[in-house]
Design an enzyme around this catalytic site. Structure first.
Site, PDB file in Angstrom:
ATOM      1  N   GLY A  12     -19.876  24.736   6.357  1.00 33.34           N
ATOM      2  CA  GLY A  12     -18.809  23.927   5.757  1.00 33.34           C
ATOM      3  C   GLY A  12     -19.274  22.502   5.518  1.00 33.34           C
ATOM      4  O   GLY A  12     -18.527  21.544   5.700  1.00 33.34           O
ATOM      5  N   ALA A  13     -20.531  22.363   5.075  1.00 33.33           N
ATOM      6  CA  ALA A  13     -21.163  21.033   5.000  1.00 33.33           C
ATOM      7  C   ALA A  13     -20.957  20.353   3.650  1.00 33.33           C
ATOM      8  O   ALA A  13     -21.509  19.294   3.402  1.00 33.33           O
ATOM      9  CB  ALA A  13     -22.658  21.162   5.294  1.00 33.33           C
ATOM     10  N   ASP A  62     -20.696  32.065   2.978  1.00 34.74           N
ATOM     11  CA  ASP A  62     -19.320  32.322   3.402  1.00 34.74           C
ATOM     12  C   ASP A  62     -19.431  32.867   4.822  1.00 34.74           C
ATOM     13  O   ASP A  62     -19.923  33.988   5.026  1.00 34.74           O
ATOM     14  CB  ASP A  62     -18.670  33.358   2.473  1.00 34.74           C
ATOM     15  CG  ASP A  62     -17.244  33.687   2.889  1.00 34.74           C
ATOM     16  OD1 ASP A  62     -16.850  33.374   4.033  1.00 34.74           O
ATOM     17  OD2 ASP A  62     -16.515  34.266   2.052  1.00 34.74           O
ATOM     18  N   ASN A  89     -18.893  24.430  11.752  1.00 33.95           N
ATOM     19  CA  ASN A  89     -17.867  23.478  11.313  1.00 33.95           C
ATOM     20  C   ASN A  89     -16.900  24.027  10.262  1.00 33.95           C
ATOM     21  O   ASN A  89     -15.783  23.534  10.149  1.00 33.95           O
ATOM     22  CB  ASN A  89     -18.596  22.237  10.762  1.00 33.95           C
ATOM     23  CG  ASN A  89     -17.680  21.344   9.976  1.00 33.95           C
ATOM     24  OD1 ASN A  89     -16.890  20.591  10.550  1.00 33.95           O
ATOM     25  ND2 ASN A  89     -17.743  21.421   8.646  1.00 33.95           N
ATOM     26  N   SER A 142     -10.443  21.563  17.798  1.00 35.10           N
ATOM     27  CA  SER A 142      -9.484  20.589  17.247  1.00 35.10           C
ATOM     28  C   SER A 142      -8.541  20.158  18.355  1.00 35.10           C
ATOM     29  O   SER A 142      -8.324  20.891  19.324  1.00 35.10           O
ATOM     30  CB  SER A 142      -8.684  21.257  16.132  1.00 35.10           C
ATOM     31  OG  SER A 142      -7.518  20.516  15.853  1.00 35.10           O
ATOM     32  N   TYR A 155      -3.948  28.497  13.105  1.00 34.91           N
ATOM     33  CA  TYR A 155      -5.003  27.487  13.236  1.00 34.91           C
ATOM     34  C   TYR A 155      -5.216  27.155  14.721  1.00 34.91           C
ATOM     35  O   TYR A 155      -6.356  27.120  15.210  1.00 34.91           O
ATOM     36  CB  TYR A 155      -4.589  26.236  12.454  1.00 34.91           C
ATOM     37  CG  TYR A 155      -5.610  25.117  12.429  1.00 34.91           C
ATOM     38  CD1 TYR A 155      -6.730  25.183  11.609  1.00 34.91           C
ATOM     39  CD2 TYR A 155      -5.445  23.980  13.230  1.00 34.91           C
ATOM     40  CE1 TYR A 155      -7.657  24.144  11.569  1.00 34.91           C
ATOM     41  CE2 TYR A 155      -6.364  22.942  13.198  1.00 34.91           C
ATOM     42  CZ  TYR A 155      -7.468  23.031  12.362  1.00 34.91           C
ATOM     43  OH  TYR A 155      -8.386  22.002  12.332  1.00 34.91           O
ATOM     44  N   ALA A 158      -6.947  29.941  16.599  1.00 35.85           N
ATOM     45  CA  ALA A 158      -8.386  29.979  16.278  1.00 35.85           C
ATOM     46  C   ALA A 158      -9.125  28.870  17.030  1.00 35.85           C
ATOM     47  O   ALA A 158     -10.220  29.096  17.572  1.00 35.85           O
ATOM     48  CB  ALA A 158      -8.579  29.828  14.770  1.00 35.85           C
ATOM     49  N   LYS A 159      -8.524  27.696  17.081  1.00 40.09           N
ATOM     50  CA  LYS A 159      -9.215  26.565  17.719  1.00 40.09           C
ATOM     51  C   LYS A 159      -9.249  26.716  19.248  1.00 40.09           C
ATOM     52  O   LYS A 159     -10.201  26.277  19.897  1.00 40.09           O
ATOM     53  CB  LYS A 159      -8.551  25.245  17.314  1.00 40.09           C
ATOM     54  CG  LYS A 159      -8.722  24.903  15.824  1.00 40.09           C
ATOM     55  CD  LYS A 159     -10.189  24.920  15.379  1.00 40.09           C
ATOM     56  CE  LYS A 159     -10.451  24.228  14.059  1.00 40.09           C
ATOM     57  NZ  LYS A 159     -11.842  24.373  13.607  1.00 40.09           N
ATOM     58  N   ILE A 188      -8.320  13.234  11.287  1.00 43.83           N
ATOM     59  CA  ILE A 188      -9.497  12.662  10.623  1.00 43.83           C
ATOM     60  C   ILE A 188      -9.265  12.734   9.104  1.00 43.83           C
ATOM     61  O   ILE A 188      -8.808  13.766   8.593  1.00 43.83           O
ATOM     62  CB  ILE A 188     -10.767  13.492  10.977  1.00 43.83           C
ATOM     63  CG1 ILE A 188     -10.964  13.590  12.502  1.00 43.83           C
ATOM     64  CG2 ILE A 188     -12.001  12.929  10.278  1.00 43.83           C
ATOM     65  CD1 ILE A 188     -11.249  12.303  13.228  1.00 43.83           C
TER      66      ILE A 188
HETATM   67  N1  NAD Z   1      -9.801  16.693   9.390  1.00 41.55           N
HETATM   68  C1  NAD Z   1      -9.250  16.788  10.584  1.00 41.55           C
HETATM   69  O1  NAD Z   1      -8.336  16.015  10.943  1.00 41.55           O
HETATM   70  C2  NAD Z   1      -9.749  17.821  11.561  1.00 41.55           C
HETATM   71  C3  NAD Z   1      -9.256  17.753  12.880  1.00 41.55           C
HETATM   72  C4  NAD Z   1      -9.697  18.696  13.796  1.00 41.55           C
HETATM   73  C5  NAD Z   1     -10.600  19.685  13.427  1.00 41.55           C
HETATM   74  N2  NAD Z   1     -11.045  19.734  12.136  1.00 41.55           N
HETATM   75  C6  NAD Z   1     -11.991  20.804  11.800  1.00 41.55           C
HETATM   76  O2  NAD Z   1     -13.164  20.237  11.254  1.00 41.55           O
HETATM   77  C7  NAD Z   1     -13.772  21.180  10.358  1.00 41.55           C
HETATM   78  C8  NAD Z   1     -14.062  20.506   9.039  1.00 41.55           C
HETATM   79  O3  NAD Z   1     -12.831  20.092   8.472  1.00 41.55           O
HETATM   80  P1  NAD Z   1     -12.710  18.928   7.384  1.00 41.55           P
HETATM   81  O4  NAD Z   1     -11.581  18.081   7.798  1.00 41.55           O
HETATM   82  O5  NAD Z   1     -14.022  18.335   7.117  1.00 41.55           O
HETATM   83  O6  NAD Z   1     -12.203  19.800   6.131  1.00 41.55           O
HETATM   84  P2  NAD Z   1     -12.763  19.913   4.643  1.00 41.55           P
HETATM   85  O7  NAD Z   1     -11.748  20.737   3.925  1.00 41.55           O
HETATM   86  O8  NAD Z   1     -13.091  18.569   4.113  1.00 41.55           O
HETATM   87  O9  NAD Z   1     -14.131  20.731   4.812  1.00 41.55           O
HETATM   88  C9  NAD Z   1     -14.166  22.094   5.152  1.00 41.55           C
HETATM   89  C10 NAD Z   1     -15.379  22.727   4.486  1.00 41.55           C
HETATM   90  O10 NAD Z   1     -15.444  24.106   4.908  1.00 41.55           O
HETATM   91  C11 NAD Z   1     -15.791  24.884   3.775  1.00 41.55           C
HETATM   92  N3  NAD Z   1     -15.345  26.279   3.954  1.00 41.55           N
HETATM   93  C12 NAD Z   1     -14.090  26.759   3.908  1.00 41.55           C
HETATM   94  N4  NAD Z   1     -14.101  28.091   4.088  1.00 41.55           N
HETATM   95  C13 NAD Z   1     -15.387  28.453   4.269  1.00 41.55           C
HETATM   96  C14 NAD Z   1     -16.056  29.687   4.508  1.00 41.55           C
HETATM   97  N5  NAD Z   1     -15.374  30.839   4.571  1.00 41.55           N
HETATM   98  N6  NAD Z   1     -17.395  29.688   4.676  1.00 41.55           N
HETATM   99  C15 NAD Z   1     -18.104  28.528   4.586  1.00 41.55           C
HETATM  100  N7  NAD Z   1     -17.544  27.341   4.326  1.00 41.55           N
HETATM  101  C16 NAD Z   1     -16.198  27.298   4.180  1.00 41.55           C
HETATM  102  C17 NAD Z   1     -15.101  24.202   2.603  1.00 41.55           C
HETATM  103  O11 NAD Z   1     -15.686  24.566   1.356  1.00 41.55           O
HETATM  104  C18 NAD Z   1     -15.288  22.733   2.954  1.00 41.55           C
HETATM  105  O12 NAD Z   1     -16.476  22.208   2.397  1.00 41.55           O
HETATM  106  C19 NAD Z   1     -12.804  22.366  10.269  1.00 41.55           C
HETATM  107  O13 NAD Z   1     -13.231  23.381  11.153  1.00 41.55           O
HETATM  108  C20 NAD Z   1     -11.489  21.780  10.739  1.00 41.55           C
HETATM  109  O14 NAD Z   1     -10.632  22.749  11.266  1.00 41.55           O
HETATM  110  C21 NAD Z   1     -10.644  18.831  11.191  1.00 41.55           C
END
Ligand code: NAD
Length: 264
Positions: A12-13, A62, A89, A142, A155, A158-159, A188
């Site tokens: 998910g980079a 994926d 991630n 999370s 969600y 899962a977390k 975030i």
């Molecule tokens: N943003 C927040 O406040 C927050 C808080 C706690 C945890 N998180 C966790 O941090 C991680 C990143 O979140 P983010 O905020 O950067 O979100 P984001 O939507 O900016 O990034 C998520 C990325 O994951 C990719 N993705 C989605 N499904 C996928 C799959 N099946 N295979 C591969 N890649 C896939 C997307 O294309 C995207 O690039 C997630 O696991 C999210 O649950 C985020």
């Protein structure tokens, strides 16, 4: 250059936190395999890293697809002969819904991406790390696995599950010099939170003791620390990056009034 010559895979980079972690690891000398389901955004992360003189390569992934996960780690091993760091991630928030109304397919998809995907990647990474006699694995949990989150039962489930995976994997893999830790970000700024922030940014920032919304680079700093030599005695741990958000509760206002120590 803490991570010079280390090889990292980040899932998910292509966006938000995953992109920030990739940039941070690359800035410290790691070769980063930027993986994402979306090619354009993954490639953009690579371009950003290269513009800053870092080393990175995009691989489509994926995480729900175990065969594709296996092929991806095989490619990394063929290219580099090793793997030092895995950042699990990738994630989506899912549609908010009261628990009994979450469609089965939506529930399964959330667990598939966050939990199964992290498990598939961990399983494929471990043999290479065992061969090295060292490794760093970070699972993105999370704050929702601490406070629960109304409307997001899938969600949160899962977390929470990722914490179980983190702790058991930490025990199993410690004899091989592999550490496994979890991060628990609070709110975030990213694509994932753009909806809630568009409606309640001010309120959420005010409710956070440090007075602001977190940025992906705050989480990236914590990830880089857990990947560094300084963190070599830390395993099975969870690092919370939330500006103190979890500490706030309904008692605070009453106590402020009672003690007359309100900051306002
Ligand atoms: N943003 C927040 O406040 C927050 C808080 C706690 C945890 N998180 C966790 O941090 C991680 C990143 O979140 P983010 O905020 O950067 O979100 P984001 O939507 O900016 O990034 C998520 C990325 O994951 C990719 N993705 C989605 N499904 C996928 C799959 N099946 N295979 C591969 N890649 C896939 C997307 O294309 C995207 O690039 C997630 O696991 C999210 O649950 C985020």
């Amino acid at each position: 250059m803490n991570l010079l010559n280390k090889v990292a895979v980040v899932t998910g980079a292509g966006s938000g936190i995953g992109r920030a972690i990739s940039e941070k690891l690359a800035s410290q000398g790691a070769f980063v395999y930027v993986t994402d389901i979306t090619e354009a955004s993954g490639q953009e992360t690579v371009n950003i890293i290269k513009r800053n003189n870092g080393k990175a390569k995009y691989l489509p992934l994926d995480v729900r697809n175990p065969e594709q996960v296996e092929a991806t780690f095989q490619k990394v091993a063929n290219d580099t002969g090793k793997l030092d760091i895995l950042i699990n991630n990738a994630g989506i928030p899912g549609q908010p819904s009261s628990i009994e109304q979450i469609p089965n397919a939506e529930w399964t998809n959330l667990l598939d991406i966050h939990v199964n995907g992290s498990f598939y990647c961990l399983k494929c990474a471990v043999p290479y790390m065992k061969k090295n006699g060292s490794g760093r694995i970070i699972n993105m949990s999370s704050l929702a696995s601490e406070t629960s989150l109304r409307g997001y039962g899938h969600y949160a489930a899962a977390k929470y599950a990722l914490l179980g995976l983190t702790e058991t994997a930490a025990k199993d893999l410690a004899p091989y010099g592999i550490t496994v830790n979890a991060l628990k970000p609070g709110v975030i700024r990213s694509a994932l939170t753009s909806g809630i922030l568009s409606m309640a940014e001010e309120e959420l920032a005010k409710a956070t003791p440090l007075g602001k919304i977190g940025s992906p680079s705050d989480v990236a700093a914590a990830a880089a620390f857990l990947c560094s030599d300084e963190a070599s005695f830390i395993t099975g741990a969870t690092l919370i990056i939330d500006g103190g958000f979890r500490l706030v509760n309904e008692m605070d206002n009453a106590m402020d009034r009672f003690l007359s120590i309100s900051n306002s």
